[in-house]
Motif scaffolding. Structure first.
Motif, PDB file in Angstrom:
ATOM      1  N   GLY A   8       0.775  -1.259  -0.008  1.00  0.00           N
ATOM      2  CA  GLY A   8      -0.042   0.016  -0.037  1.00  0.00           C
ATOM      3  C   GLY A   8       0.793   1.377   0.180  1.00  0.00           C
ATOM      4  N   ASP A 208      -5.687  -2.969  -3.549  1.00  0.00           N
ATOM      5  CA  ASP A 208      -5.932  -4.064  -2.904  1.00  0.00           C
ATOM      6  C   ASP A 208      -6.672  -5.000  -3.625  1.00  0.00           C
ATOM      7  OD1 ASP A 208      -4.925  -3.102  -0.535  1.00  0.00           O
ATOM      8  OD2 ASP A 208      -6.884  -2.488   0.246  1.00  0.00           O
ATOM      9  N   THR A 227       0.787  -3.692   4.580  1.00  0.00           N
ATOM     10  CA  THR A 227       0.037  -2.187   4.977  1.00  0.00           C
ATOM     11  C   THR A 227       0.655  -1.820   6.089  1.00  0.00           C
ATOM     12  OG1 THR A 227      -1.973  -1.197   5.371  1.00  0.00           O
ATOM     13  CG2 THR A 227      -2.049  -3.462   6.160  1.00  0.00           C
TER      14      THR A 227
END
Ligand code: ADP
Ligand code: ASP
Ligand code: MG
Length: 461
Positions: A8, A208, A227
């Motif tokens: 991320g 995602d 993440t």
């Protein structure tokens, strides 16, 4: 074994994060496909640039290039940087062209497509940067755009859905051979390519979903979502300070919570993985030794009544009144068609004899009411209640066990909140209800304290 590793924005957001991410990728012995988000803040920055004058935007683009170049300088060797810098500049120049086209386009579909294209651009810069960092550390990485990988999408700008079949065919033809040669593709998350070959994003946080789509397409053994938290937790740790990391979850539980506000996963992440029974792991880039959360088909039962709570804020209840709706064949579907036109998402639907109540994002209420006005022969009155939140409580046997909802609603009352609408029974694992924005956090905190909190213990193996 094929593993998809999605990182991320915060995991690629700084020199330190990029190096940690590179380390995690290098240490992975399996064949791996990396999917990356834009560096943190970049997508918001691009959306900001779209609103700026052309002159100001030019300066912002230079800053954007500078951020990537500085990160690259600090993370890769001289020779690798020399190859990288002109490629980055080329991508920034292409972005400038798209931005110019956006400013020149008249209002309408073309402008929306270009808006989406510009907002998708951060992933092209981060994937290129990540691939070159890996190469400079001896890993044979190759940057791939969604175009090159063949991630096909349909839908409207900002709201794309992957075409899983075509994407799978393309990925198997274009990505699998690279794995066979020991290479590591680093693919752009967030967007696919529409029928005309132009970018179509999957909505905010969509990388995602890209990770899951790639996992589905390659029949991967595992999808890892890396993440900035230790895993899927019993609540958003920014709301409930003592939220606990869950060891495992069922696909349905994770999907419901993601849909109803658990931002750790994009709402559509689970389905592509579930379709092919691929395990999804949520892991922390900043604590790679942590176990993370395993999301899969079957899991052991939990000890507590609730497993996790999520909240989706800034919604509105739209109530449509019409005499005896229930006795007018087709009217409910007609009303719902009108409400959900343009792909609008609804979060709960409830009916009575003469009313249909639908929960929609507050920002779309005006257009929903406008459309309902066109049905003046059928609709007597429309009432809107703004400023509400939907709380989603997930647990074992939400339907099967007596008294669960009574306990939940007693706690809601204790938190000083009034329940405005309930959706129960539709899901086997979730109980959803609407309260005011003002009381939502208090409700989540008290539910967590009473039914999850300290008492959560994983069931021994
Ligand atoms: P990334 O940039 O890696 O995609 P996001 O910011 O989109 O990360 O998602 C991670 C954030 O999701 C966490 O920092 C946390 O604040 C938030 N979050 C919300 N609900 C949950 C939950 N149930 N478990 C873990 N994190 C959650
Ligand atoms: N960069 C995109 C966003 O900020 C997608 C993602 O990060 O998942 O929404
Ligand atoms: Mg995210």
């Amino acid at each position: 074994m094929i593993k998809v590793m999605k990182f991320g924005g915060t995991s690629v957001g700084s020199v330190d994060a990029m190096l940690r991410t590179a380390d995690i990728i290098k240490r992975e012995p399996a064949s791996k496909v990396v999917v990356v988000s834009a560096m943190s803040g970049v997508t918001n920055g691009l959306i900001g640039i779209l609103r700026e004058s052309e002159h100001k935007a030019d300066a912002s683009l230079r800053q954007l290039a500078q951020r990537h170049l500085e990160t690259a300088r600090a993370t890769m060797g001289e020779a690798e940087f020399a190859g990288y810098a002109p490629l980055l500049q080329q991508r920034v120049d292409e972005l400038r062209d798209r931005l110019r086209a956006y400013h020149q386009a008249p209002r309408g579909h073309e402008k929306k497509v270009l808006y989406d294209t510009v907002s998708s651009w951060g992933e092209r810069l981060s994937s290129l940067t990540m691939a070159h960092i890996l190469r400079s550390q001896g890993c044979d990485a190759v940057a791939m755009t969604s175009e090159e990988a063949g991630i096909v999408a349909t839908g409207s700008p900002g709201n794309g859905t992957a075409d899983l079949y075509s994407t799978s065919v393309n990925l198997k033809a274009r990505v699998l051979p690279l794995l066979g040669r020991g290479r590591t593709p680093v693919i752009t998350g967030f967007y696919g390519i529409d029928a005309t070959g132009r970018p179509l994003t999957f909505g905010r946080g969509g990388s995602d979903y890209s990770g899951s789509v790639v996992g589905n397409g390659l029949d991967a053994d595992m999808i890892e979502i890396w993440t900035d938290v230790d895993g899927f937790m019993t609540a958003d740790p920014r709301v409930v300070a003592n939220a606990i990391t869950l060891e495992e979850m069922d696909y349905n539980e994770a999907a419901e919570l993601a849909y109803f506000g658990a931002k750790v996963l994009h709402p559509r992440t689970i389905e592509p993985a579930r379709k092919k029974c691929v395990q999804v792991w949520v892991r922390n880039t900043f604590n790679p030794e942590g176990k993370g959360t395993k999301i899969h088909k079957i899991r052991s039962p939990a000890m507590n009544m609730l497993r996790s709570v999520a909240v989706k804020r800034d919604l509105s209840i739209v109530k449509v009144y019409s005499g005896e709706i229930a006795y007018q064949p087709g009217l409910i579907s007609k009303l719902l068609d009108s409400i959900t036109a343009n792909g609008l998402t609804t979060y709960a639907v409830s009916t009575s004899l003469s009313t249909l109540a639908v929960v929609v994002p507050q920002e779309h209420v005006a257009e929903v009411v406008e459309r309902l006005k066109e049905l003046k022969d059928e609709v007597e009155k429309v009432h809107v209640k703004e400023g509400v939140s939907l709380v989603c409580a997930v647990g074992d046997g939400m339907l099967g066990s007596c008294g669960v909802s009574a306990k939940v609603f007693a706690t809601v009352a204790e938190a000083g909140a009034n329940v405005e609408l309930i959706s129960e029974g539709a899901s086997d694992v979730a109980l959803n209800f609407v309260v005011s924005n003002e009381r939502a956090v208090a409700v989540v905190k008290l539910l967590h304290e009473r039914y999850i909190g300290e008492r959560y213990e994983a069931v021994p193996e």
